[in-house]
Design a protein around this motif. Structure first.
Motif: not given
Length: 473
Positions: A33, A37-38, A41, A155, A158-159, A162
């Motif tokens: 995750t 996500v990084s 981002f 997920v 969260v994307f 980001a």
């Protein structure tokens, strides 16, 4: 109908036993995750930051003639990256494609950071586009194979989140870096962070079984050739609008080029989408079609919001960005709602509410551009529009994965991204022609009116997405 045929699958979702997936932040999934996500981002940060520094880049490298191509070219090559990564993932799994995609993304950033001329910087941007297109598709396939279906919505929420921090700090941060260090660090700095983010994800991928048990046998060369044609057509479409290089000073010539380019794009992209997408076939085809329509309505209107605030209210470019910041926050909040409770709400309700909010808010913006209410009104309206798109955008990604099997996850993920990209670029071109073709007093009402019509058109496929019960299994 075979689930292994990505070009024709439009049936009901396969019923599977419920899976207790836990949390995307549990020990089992946390590393994947954080790494994924990084990367999202950093891709968002780069996209937003380059818009801020590109004028400085063009001045420094004497490259104003290539200014527009530095943006549209990246989009064009991203289509090729999407198709290549999707086809590769369906045949061999997503592990190798994401390695190549991240390598291309980082290489493009490094080339841009070191470029002594605008031509070489453009080359870096083209390589970066190949990587970014493949990166997103590969990550979608990884999500489908690593996380159980009941966690896909979390997920994707969260994307979406980001993108919020880059929306808040990206443009200002990039400006500060360019002012106090150098614009080259905007590219080079993201490259360094991307290496670290992917290192974390790569460690996790080595522990996972991402292989495809029954690899797709669909011919890849034809799909790649079609992707190149779509990319070329999309590039021509972008360069023909608003007095672009292909149009010159002739609006009529630009319109003719745009019509031909758009027709070529539609013909070439049809085999790259599920059968029935252009006629809103039930299930996956409608998911793909709706994504392109709402992306076009939202992102086409978005570029005129700061323009409206500057033109009608005298905002500086920095303060005009506040409307987009509010929109980023409401988008993330709405994505969180559907990420947590999307199955309970239901897809028809999400589609109707999301597209309805987008249509109503852009209609309000059209009226606001005529009656000039307080500046807070269009800002709030854009927040409402972004909330509507936030409800829909990640949910459509979840649905595209739910309608997929391990044999066609790559095809469906690339189809979703191609629809998104072509819908956005086409709508922007149409709005660009309309903005300069009508009398000045009607420019803003017309472009926001176009967004209203497209958002309303999205309701047709939105009523044919399928049902939340199918996702739960």
């Amino acid at each position: 109908m075979s689930h292994g045929d990505p070009a024709s699958f439009s049936g009901p979702l396969p019923i599977v036993p419920p899976v207790d997936g836990g949390s995307i932040w549990s020990a089992r999934y946390a590393g994947t995750t954080i790494g994924a996500v990084s990367l999202i981002f950093l891709a968002a940060l780069q996209s937003l930051a380059v818009t801020t520094v590109m004028p400085s880049v063009a001045d420094d490298l004497d490259g104003h003639a290539l200014y527009a191509v530095a943006f549209s070219g990246t989009f064009a090559t991203s289509v090729i990256g999407m198709v290549a990564a999707g086809a590769w993932a369906d045949r061999r799994g997503p592990a190798a494609p994401i390695w190549i995609a991240v390598l291309a993304f980082i290489s493009g950033l490094v080339i841009a950071s070191l470029a002594p001329t605008m031509g070489l910087l453009l080359a870096g941007r083209l390589v970066m586009g190949l990587g970014s297109g493949g990166l997103v598709v590969s990550l979608y396939v990884i999500v489908a194979r690593v996380y159980p279906a009941n966690l896909h919505g979390r997920v994707m929420a969260v994307f979406s989140a980001a993108w919020v921090v880059p929306s808040l700090v990206g443009p200002a941060g990039a400006g500060a870096v360019a002012e106090f260090l150098h614009w080259r660090w905007v590219f080079g700095g993201v490259a360094l962070f991307a290496v670290a983010a992917f290192a974390l994800l790569a460690v996790q991928l080595r522990k996972l079984d991402l292989a495809t048990e029954e690899p797709s046998s669909d011919p890849v060369a034809r799909r790649l050739l079609l992707a190149v044609v779509v990319a070329a057509g999309a590039l021509a479409l972008g360069l023909s609008g608003e007095g672009g290089p292909l149009a010159g000073d002739s609006l009529l010539r630009g319109a003719a080029i745009a019509v031909v380019a758009f027709a070529v794009v539609l013909v070439a992209m049809r085999p790259l989408l599920p059968a029935g997408a252009f006629r809103a076939g039930r299930g996956l085809p409608s998911v793909i079609l709706m994504r392109g329509l709402i992306a076009g309505a939202c992102f086409g209107a978005e570029i005129y919001v700061p323009y409206l605030l500057q033109d009608h209210y005298g905002f500086s470019p920095t303060w005009a960005g506040i409307g987009l910041t509010v929109g980023a926050l409401t988008w993330a909040g709405a994505a969180e709602i559907t990420g947590r409770w999307g199955d309970r709400i239901g897809n028809r309700r999400i589609a109707g509410t999301g597209a309805g909010l987008l249509a109503a808010a852009t209609a309000g913006l059209a009226v606001s551009s005529v009656v000039d209410p307080p500046a807070a009104v269009p800002i709030v309206l854009w927040g409402v529009a972004s909330g509507g798109i936030g409800l829909l955008y990640p949910r459509l990604t979840v649905l595209s994965l739910a309608y997929s099997t391990r044999q066609n996850q790559g095809f469906n993920s690339s189809a979703l991204q191609i629809s998104d990209a072509v819908g956005t670029s086409s709508t922007m071109a149409i709005m660009g022609f309309a903005f300069v073709a009508v009398p000045v007093a009607f420019s803003f009402p017309v472009v926001f009116g176009i967004a209203v019509l497209i958002a309303l058109a999205a309701l047709a496929p939105g009523m044919r997405l399928g049902h939340a019960a199918e996702l739960r299994g």
